[in-house]
Design an enzyme around this catalytic site. Structure first.
Site, PDB file in Angstrom:
ATOM      1  N   SER A 250      -5.640  -1.267  -6.341  1.00 24.28           N
ATOM      2  CA  SER A 250      -4.934  -1.962  -5.280  1.00 24.28           C
ATOM      3  C   SER A 250      -5.924  -2.572  -4.306  1.00 24.28           C
ATOM      4  O   SER A 250      -7.136  -2.448  -4.468  1.00 24.28           O
ATOM      5  CB  SER A 250      -4.016  -0.987  -4.543  1.00 24.28           C
ATOM      6  OG  SER A 250      -4.809  -0.050  -3.843  1.00 24.28           O
ATOM      7  N   LYS A 251      -5.385  -3.199  -3.290  1.00 18.86           N
ATOM      8  CA  LYS A 251      -6.234  -3.926  -2.333  1.00 18.86           C
ATOM      9  C   LYS A 251      -7.343  -3.066  -1.734  1.00 18.86           C
ATOM     10  O   LYS A 251      -8.431  -3.548  -1.466  1.00 18.86           O
ATOM     11  CB  LYS A 251      -5.396  -4.496  -1.166  1.00 18.86           C
ATOM     12  CG  LYS A 251      -4.362  -5.500  -1.563  1.00 18.86           C
ATOM     13  CD  LYS A 251      -2.970  -4.853  -1.590  1.00 18.86           C
ATOM     14  CE  LYS A 251      -2.294  -5.130  -2.937  1.00 18.86           C
ATOM     15  NZ  LYS A 251      -1.366  -4.111  -3.384  1.00 18.86           N
ATOM     16  N   ARG A 252      -7.030  -1.802  -1.560  1.00 18.61           N
ATOM     17  CA  ARG A 252      -8.047  -0.998  -0.897  1.00 18.61           C
ATOM     18  C   ARG A 252      -9.273  -0.744  -1.774  1.00 18.61           C
ATOM     19  O   ARG A 252     -10.276  -0.204  -1.326  1.00 18.61           O
ATOM     20  CB  ARG A 252      -7.450   0.322  -0.393  1.00 18.61           C
ATOM     21  CG  ARG A 252      -6.985   1.239  -1.453  1.00 18.61           C
ATOM     22  CD  ARG A 252      -6.233   2.431  -0.891  1.00 18.61           C
ATOM     23  NE  ARG A 252      -5.795   3.283  -1.960  1.00 18.61           N
ATOM     24  CZ  ARG A 252      -6.604   4.134  -2.582  1.00 18.61           C
ATOM     25  NH1 ARG A 252      -7.846   4.251  -2.227  1.00 18.61           N
ATOM     26  NH2 ARG A 252      -6.144   4.862  -3.578  1.00 18.61           N
ATOM     27  N   GLY A 254     -10.819  -3.195  -2.883  1.00 17.41           N
ATOM     28  CA  GLY A 254     -11.566  -4.442  -2.742  1.00 17.41           C
ATOM     29  C   GLY A 254     -10.828  -5.548  -3.470  1.00 17.41           C
ATOM     30  O   GLY A 254      -9.612  -5.632  -3.394  1.00 17.41           O
TER      31      GLY A 254
END
Length: 485
Positions: A250-252, A254
């Site tokens: 996911s976005k976290r 990167g």
RNA sequence: GGCGCUAUCGUCUAGCCUGGCCCAGGACGUCGCCCUCUCAAGGCGAAAACACGGGUUCAAAUCCCGUUAGCGCUACCA
């Protein structure tokens, strides 16, 4: 049955535009596409934007852009679910009429309360079917009052339901486990399960190939197919792609947007190859596969059942392999973009100096880690105002003898004709002999002066590429460094 | 919590269905050596895994059961 002609394979990729095309979605799209191409079937693109609040045109564009970059062309669509709402409503009405669905007057607030209460009492909550048991009169009365209502699916009586998944095998779920899910919300808006099934039916999808996060949704959808008395497609669920910490990517973690990888200088063919190896392998030890190889060798049977971690190091390796093996012609437009991004592009590279531009790419490509690297590590080939790496200068220009030797070398090159691989090397080595220094001292110093870097192609190739005049000019810059020391 | 799925080197995986050829093969990464003007590349080599516990069997990475762990789903989101 056996005399029937083989049915055309129809698969679809159905992203919901609540973000850009992410790595997981791209892998799903790739597998769908490969499956369709392998079988000469059709690949359909459908945008699941029934949740208007979370969808936007911009994100749709982002998805299409990502797919185009990866070369995943679709045969039909894109279809937009937001434009097909009437059909879902009609389908829901049909189910109510046939007794497979019912009106539910419970409000979202009531449901929330009940769910929270259950949680507090550590009970599992499942919609209790309050409205399922309403009499015809009660329903009529509610309707007469115009009370808002949702439409819920009436999960049939039964022990359990099983289906065969092409990658996971037999999956079995007890009916008691499935709640009467909502088909149409109280604003008369369709929800996921309804629209998916209606569309897959209408688009005559034969194989539903999608992420494994949908395995537990599948029983509900099968129930829907049965209620419609329709033929059930084959299902193949793909293992998920995880981040380095083994949590769903996911976005976290990167970068997850596919176009961001393009912007970082990855080749689409490398990225595609990498994605194909996530959760699938051809069975032997082949790793580098062209698109045609991939299409030819792809099969659902070889898909793994366990999740895969996205390993950027392997991606980098593949990228290097592909860059090194690509022709200058293939790379040129991409390198051009990278140079433009750094204000290093000059029109003559597409004119008088086109040949020079191409040969520079050929000289550099085996060492480039990404396309953007041409404008970084390779910039000295495209501009005289290149950046000199401090550590490289410190390491290779520190010998005080260079202050004398380099200008001498420049002088000799200046008068050298012809200026070739052989003649230039001869001159340099002769000078080294004469002055009793190692050739390596001159070579490494020259490389830094010429390219600003301690690493790069063999020196004499660099000199010939740059030409005699540039070589001598750059050698003269030695004075700027010796004064610093 | 409930339900479902999964479990081979740090990572991607082959082998598992159809037990013996597996004291487990390949690749990325790591380390060493060779080559060498640097760095890559290339060549050679090394370390590195069958989650755990029980069965079944002459024989289990492969079959069965359990445990543990991870992931997914659990909305009037998709």
């Amino acid at each position: 049955m056996s005399s029937m002609p083989p049915k055309e394979i129809r698969v679809r990729f159905a992203p919901s535009p609540t973000g850009y095309l992410h790595v997981g979605g791209a892998r799903t799209a790739l597998f769908d596409w490969l499956y369709a191409r392998h079988h000469g079937g059709k690949f359909i693109l459908r945008i699941e934007d029934t949740d208007v609040e979370r969808s936007s045109q911009e994100m749709v564009e982002g998805i299409l852009e990502g797919m185009r970059w990866l070369g995943l062309d679709w045969d039909e669509g894109p279809f937009f679910q937001s434009q097909r709402v009437d059909r879902y409503r009609a389908a829901a009405a049909e189910l109510v009429k046939s007794g497979h669905a019912y009106y539910c007057y419970c409000t979202p607030e009531q449901l929330k309360e009940r769910r929270e209460l259950a949680q507090k009492e550590k009970r599992n909550y499942k919609y209790e079917g309050t409205c399922r048991r309403l009499s015809t009169e009660q329903v009529a009365a509610n309707e007469a009052q115009g009370r808002p209502r949702a439409v819920r699916f009436k999960v049939p009586e039964g022990e359990s339901l099983q289906y065969h998944d092409l990658v996971f095998g037999t999956i079995e779920v007890a009916h008691a486990q499935i709640e009467d899910f909502v088909l149409l919300n109280s604003k008369n808006h369709p929800t996921y399960h309804l629209s998916v099934v209606v569309d897959d039916l209408e688009m005559r999808i034969t194989h539903v190939v999608r992420g494994a996060d949908h395995v537990s949704n599948t029983p509900k959808q099968i129930l829907l197919y049965r209620a419609f008395e329709a033929e059930i497609p084959e299902f193949a669920h793909l293992p998920l792609i995880l981040g380095p910490d083994k949590a769903k990517l996911s976005k976290r973690h990167g970068t997850t947007s596919v176009t961001a990888y393009r912007d970082m200088g990855y080749l689409p063919e490398a990225f595609r190859n990498f994605l194909a190896l996530l959760g699938w392998s051809p069975g032997d030890n082949t790793e580098i596969m062209s698109t045609d190889d991939l299409i030819e060798r792809f099969s659902l049977e070889k898909i793994n059942q366990s999740n895969a971690v996205f390993d950027v190091q392997k991606l980098d390796w593949l990228n290097r392999q592909y860059i090194g093996a690509s022709t200058a012609e293939r790379l040129a437009p991409l390198v051009r973009k990278a140079l433009e991004g750094k204000n290093l592009w000059r029109a003559e590279f597409d004119g008088d100096r086109k040949e020079y531009f191409y040969s520079s790419i050929d000289l550099l490509k085996s060492r480039m880690h990404s396309i953007n690297d041409f404008a970084e590590g390779g910039q000295a080939f495209f501009t005289d105002l290149f950046f000199v790496d401090e550590a490289a200068a410190k390491k290779n220009l520190k010998d005080p003898a260079l202050k004398e030797l380099i200008p001498l070398l420049a002088d000799r090159f200046r008068g050298l004709d012809p200026f070739t691989l052989e003649s230039s090397e001869q001159v340099l080595r002769a000078l080294a002999d004469e002055k009793q220094v190692k050739a390596g001292l001159l070579i490494n110093a020259t490389r830094v002066l010429l390219t600003g870097r301690a690493v790069g192609p063999p020196l004499f190739h660099i000199m010939i590429q740059l030409g005699r005049d540039r070589t001598t000019e750059r050698l003269e810059r030695i004075s700027q460094f010796t004064t610093v020391n």
